[in-house]
Scaffold this active site. Structure first.
Site, PDB file in Angstrom:
ATOM      1  N   PHE A  43       0.853  -1.191   0.000  1.00 14.78           N
ATOM      2  CA  PHE A  43       0.000   0.000   0.000  1.00 14.78           C
ATOM      3  C   PHE A  43       0.891   1.244   0.000  1.00 14.78           C
ATOM      4  CE2 PHE A  43      -2.281  -3.555   1.617  1.00 14.78           C
ATOM      5  CZ  PHE A  43      -3.566  -3.430   1.097  1.00 14.78           C
TER       6      PHE A  43
ATOM      7  N   VAL B   8       2.649  -1.562   4.337  1.00 12.56           N
ATOM      8  CA  VAL B   8       2.263  -0.178   4.108  1.00 12.56           C
ATOM      9  C   VAL B   8       3.551   0.638   4.030  1.00 12.56           C
ATOM     10  CG1 VAL B   8       1.037   1.790   5.120  1.00 12.56           C
ATOM     11  CG2 VAL B   8       0.147  -0.537   5.423  1.00 12.56           C
ATOM     12  N   CYS B   9       3.690   1.430   2.987  1.00 11.87           N
ATOM     13  CA  CYS B   9       4.908   2.228   2.827  1.00 11.87           C
ATOM     14  C   CYS B   9       5.056   3.171   4.013  1.00 11.87           C
ATOM     15  CB  CYS B   9       4.866   3.038   1.532  1.00 11.87           C
ATOM     16  SG  CYS B   9       6.301   4.140   1.376  1.00 11.87           S
ATOM     17  N   ILE B  10       6.154   3.025   4.734  1.00 10.85           N
ATOM     18  CA  ILE B  10       6.296   3.767   5.986  1.00 10.85           C
ATOM     19  C   ILE B  10       6.427   5.271   5.742  1.00 10.85           C
ATOM     20  CG2 ILE B  10       8.803   3.400   6.130  1.00 10.85           C
ATOM     21  CD1 ILE B  10       8.344   3.081   9.213  1.00 10.85           C
TER      22      ILE B  10
ATOM     23  N   ALA C  72       3.054   6.628   4.917  1.00  9.99           N
ATOM     24  CA  ALA C  72       2.184   6.546   6.090  1.00  9.99           C
ATOM     25  C   ALA C  72       2.497   7.667   7.082  1.00  9.99           C
ATOM     26  CB  ALA C  72       2.335   5.182   6.757  1.00  9.99           C
TER      27      ALA C  72
END
Lengths: 137, 99, 97
Positions: free
Chosen positions: A46, A84-86, A89
């Site tokens: 994501f 999830v792409c940190i 995010a």
């Protein structure tokens, strides 16, 4: 009858668009169909606005579908790797306990089944999967 | 290679870029707003019909009906598909490129 | 851009094709600081250092915008129609961002 077994593939699926975009639904329908078809999903990634799906705080109107909840249930029940792409995010205020504590923010709004990690996880998934499919580009 | 287009040609240059970048033996699947490429009497619809017969055209049926386009108006060469078929197409083509 | 750099950092061979409005990223003389935006110029110039050496630009997209390749801040090879189709076939994965 078992011919389709020969064709089992590992899919890496990326979603780039947010919960309000039709792509969030398309990607979920595709992922469900992939598993129903006997294929594997080696990783979901994501990125960009799609990271909002990993927030536990969004509240949907009662007469609308809750795509974030559907994704969460789909990931949990199939025990999928949902990264999830940190960086994306953090920018959008989607933080798990570790990040909230690291950046001294008052709340964490993300947790299981989501994993915050780097873009390298997408690169890795694309390399190891038989097919990589991106939604919401 | 299977191209997957999700943007309307009226809103985005991706439709034109997709057509320019397509090879003769490839597939094009229109999903989401990409189905607006098939509105009757539009230049995008004509452009699709002019593609070589070796190019396979697919459209996500749910996205067509959800947007109120009439199935009967679609060009004959366009195949209506669902998600299980989308997955199957991905296994048939060697890779998938989303526009 | 971030994805290209991430892939390169993992040792994955990467090429970039600038298409449509994406070609505008390559225009020289951008002063993005005036609108408080981070400049991509430094990242673009770092691409060869990270091993991203194959840069392509769509000739059609350039022409549509009245641009010529000498206005670009990096040397990118202009490609068109069938060349782009052939280029996309060469790679294991292609991502549009």
């Amino acid at each position: 009858m078992f011919e389709s077994r020969l064709n089992v593939m590992k899919f890496a699926i990326a979603l780039l668009a947010g919960p309000q975009d039709p792509a969030a639904r398309s990607a979920l329908s595709f992922a469900q169909a992939a598993l129903d078809g006997g294929h594997q999903i080696s990783r979901l990634f994501f990125y960009r606005d799609a990271v909002h799906l990993a927030s536990d705080l969004a509240v949907q109107p009662q007469d609308e579908s809750d795509i974030a909840r559907e994704w969460r249930e789909f990931i949990s029940s199939n025990e999928l790797d949902a990264v999830v792409c940190i960086a994306a995010a953090l920018r959008r205020g989607v933080l798990n306990e570790a990040e909230a504590s690291r950046w001294e923010r008052p709340v964490a709004n993300s947790g299981q089944p989501w994993v915050l990690s780097g873009l390298g996880q997408w690169v890795d998934a694309m390399q190891s999967a038989d097919r990589a499919v991106t939604f919401g580009s | 290679m299977l191209h997957v287009l999700r943007h309307a040609p009226q809103d985005s240059s991706r439709f034109a870029s997709t057509l320019r970048s397509m090879g003769p033996e490839q597939g094009l699947l229109m999903i989401e707003d990409g189905v607006y490429s098939l509105l009757p009497d539009t230049s995008s619809n004509s452009a699709l019909q002019l593609l070589p017969a070796s190019v396979r055209l697919y459209v996500m049926e749910a996205d067509v009906s959800a947007r109120g386009l009439a199935i009967d108006d679609l060009p004959k060469r366009v195949k209506l598909i669902d998600y299980p078929t989308f997955v199957q197409l991905c296994t048939q083509y060697d890779k998938v490129l989303s526009w | 851009m971030d994805l290209a750099l991430a892939a390169a950092a993992f040792g994955v061979p990467v090429s970039l094709l600038f298409l449509d409005s994406g070609v505008m990223q390559l225009l020289k003389g951008q002063e993005s600081a005036l609108i408080k935006q981070k400049s991509l110029t430094a990242n673009l110039k770092a691409l060869p250092i990270f091993g991203v050496e194959d840069l392509f630009v769509c000739q059609h997209s350039l022409s549509e915008r009245g641009l010529q390749s000498n206005q670009l801040l990096l040397p990118a090879k202009p490609v068109e129609g069938a060349e782009i189709a052939a280029l996309l076939e060469q790679y294991d994965q292609v991502v549009t961002l």
